[in-house]
Design an enzyme around this catalytic site. Structure first.
Site, PDB file in Angstrom:
ATOM      1  N   ASP A   1      -9.237   2.136 -24.248  1.00 42.87           N
ATOM      2  CA  ASP A   1      -9.730   2.155 -22.880  1.00 42.87           C
ATOM      3  C   ASP A   1      -9.788   3.534 -22.243  1.00 42.87           C
ATOM      4  OD1 ASP A   1      -9.844  -0.586 -22.898  1.00 42.87           O
ATOM      5  OD2 ASP A   1      -7.840  -0.808 -22.064  1.00 42.87           O
TER       6      ASP A   1
ATOM      7  N   GLU B   1       3.119  -7.588   7.746  1.00 48.92           N
ATOM      8  CA  GLU B   1       3.400  -6.146   7.616  1.00 48.92           C
ATOM      9  C   GLU B   1       4.305  -5.844   6.429  1.00 48.92           C
ATOM     10  OE1 GLU B   1       1.572  -4.044   9.534  1.00 48.92           O
ATOM     11  OE2 GLU B   1       0.726  -5.986  10.114  1.00 48.92           O
TER      12      GLU B   1
ATOM     13  N   ARG C   1      -3.564  -8.434 -20.738  1.00 47.99           N
ATOM     14  CA  ARG C   1      -4.498  -8.110 -21.818  1.00 47.99           C
ATOM     15  C   ARG C   1      -3.902  -7.110 -22.816  1.00 47.99           C
ATOM     16  NH1 ARG C   1      -7.031  -3.300 -21.135  1.00 47.99           N
ATOM     17  NH2 ARG C   1      -8.871  -3.781 -22.367  1.00 47.99           N
TER      18      ARG C   1
ATOM     19  N   PRO D   1       0.823  -1.229   0.000  1.00 44.18           N
ATOM     20  CA  PRO D   1       0.000   0.000   0.000  1.00 44.18           C
ATOM     21  C   PRO D   1       0.849   1.268   0.000  1.00 44.18           C
ATOM     22  CG  PRO D   1      -0.640  -1.491   1.790  1.00 44.18           C
ATOM     23  CD  PRO D   1       0.589  -2.066   1.173  1.00 44.18           C
TER      24      PRO D   1
END
Ligand code: JDN
Length: 259
Positions: free
Chosen positions: A170, A113, A155, A86
């Site tokens: 996209d 962690e 993809r 994160p």
């Protein structure tokens, strides 16, 4: 493209056997190798974690086992190494496109962690290492983030998508009006449970359809992603766009209204 994934939960990657990515693997476009980190432990308990220096909650993944695993997986090769966390740099369509151009990627999945930071420091001296975040929420480990990244990258590989156009078209693909999300889409029947397909889409008038789609994209982007509308270069907005945004009470700087 070769992809190596190191994880204490190789079972998480079963989805890579199916769909788009599964087909690409069968055809040899993608060579995916999933490795069990615990195979590089030496103790009977196959220990991969320990308490954090400096105290605090949770456990940290030990560097020695990661070092032995990565050394054996890469040999004399130099893949780009991706570590989901994160605290990493954002994973964007732009980064997906960059990574899709690489011949070899190594994903190191942390749990708990995270991985002792010296592992990233060590391999940064030999490989391009990126700590990457797929969004502002906290998963239990890097595995699901790697599935997300592998699908987004996979993809984009030549021949993985049936229709090569759909990958360049996209939302979020950098360029022109691509900083808008897509508007709504419809297929047959023309009326379903009393909900009608917007008449303009049945009109056969390509110019009106294009204009309507752009309006809907602008409306939806303003509603769901106002920060994207705020970032639009006013030079890329035509008179009609500006009129619509005004009607939606989005404020355009007066000096940009002249164009
Ligand atoms: O959200 B994540 O990308 C994420 C990654 C790791 C984690 C928790 C969340 N623990 C170790 C890696």
């Amino acid at each position: 493209m070769r992809l190596d994934i190191i994880s204490i939960f190789p079972e998480y990657f079963a989805p890579l056997d199916v769909s788009l990515i599964g087909k690409a693997r069968e055809r040899g476009t993608l060579d995916v190798r999933v490795h069990q980190l615990r195979d590089w432990t030496h103790d009977v308990h196959k220990t991969v974690d320990d308490t954090p220096y400096g105290g605090g909650p949770g456990m940290v993944m030990k560097p020695e086992v990661w070092g032995e695993a990565i050394d054996e997986v890469i040999g004399d090769g130099t893949p780009r190494m991706i570590v989901p966390t994160p605290s990493g740099r954002p994973f964007t369509q732009e980064l997906a496109q960059e990574l899709a151009g690489e011949p070899w990627l190594l994903f190191a999945c942390g749990r708990y962690e995270g991985i002792d930071s010296r592992v990233m420091a060590e391999y940064s001296t030999r490989l391009r290492v990126d700590e990457v975040s797929i969004g502002d929420y906290v998963l239990a480990g890097g595995e699901v983030a790697v599935l997300v990244m592998v699908e987004a990258i996979g993809r984009l590989l030549p021949g993985v998508l049936g229709n090569a156009q759909s990958a360049v078209d996209d939302s979020f693909a950098p360029g022109s009006m691509r900083n808008l999300v897509e508007g709504p889409v419809y297929t047959k029947p023309p009326v379903w449970r009393g909900h009608e397909v917007p008449a303009v889409l049945l009109s056969g008038h390509h110019g009106k359809v294009a204009r309507w789609r752009r309006d809907e994209a602008l409306r939806r982007t303003l509603r769901n992603r106002p920060e994207l509308v705020a970032a639009i270069d006013p030079e890329t907005l035509d008179k009609h766009d500006k009129k619509l945004l005004e009607e939606l009470s989005f404020r355009i700087a007066p000096e940009d209204m002249a164009n």
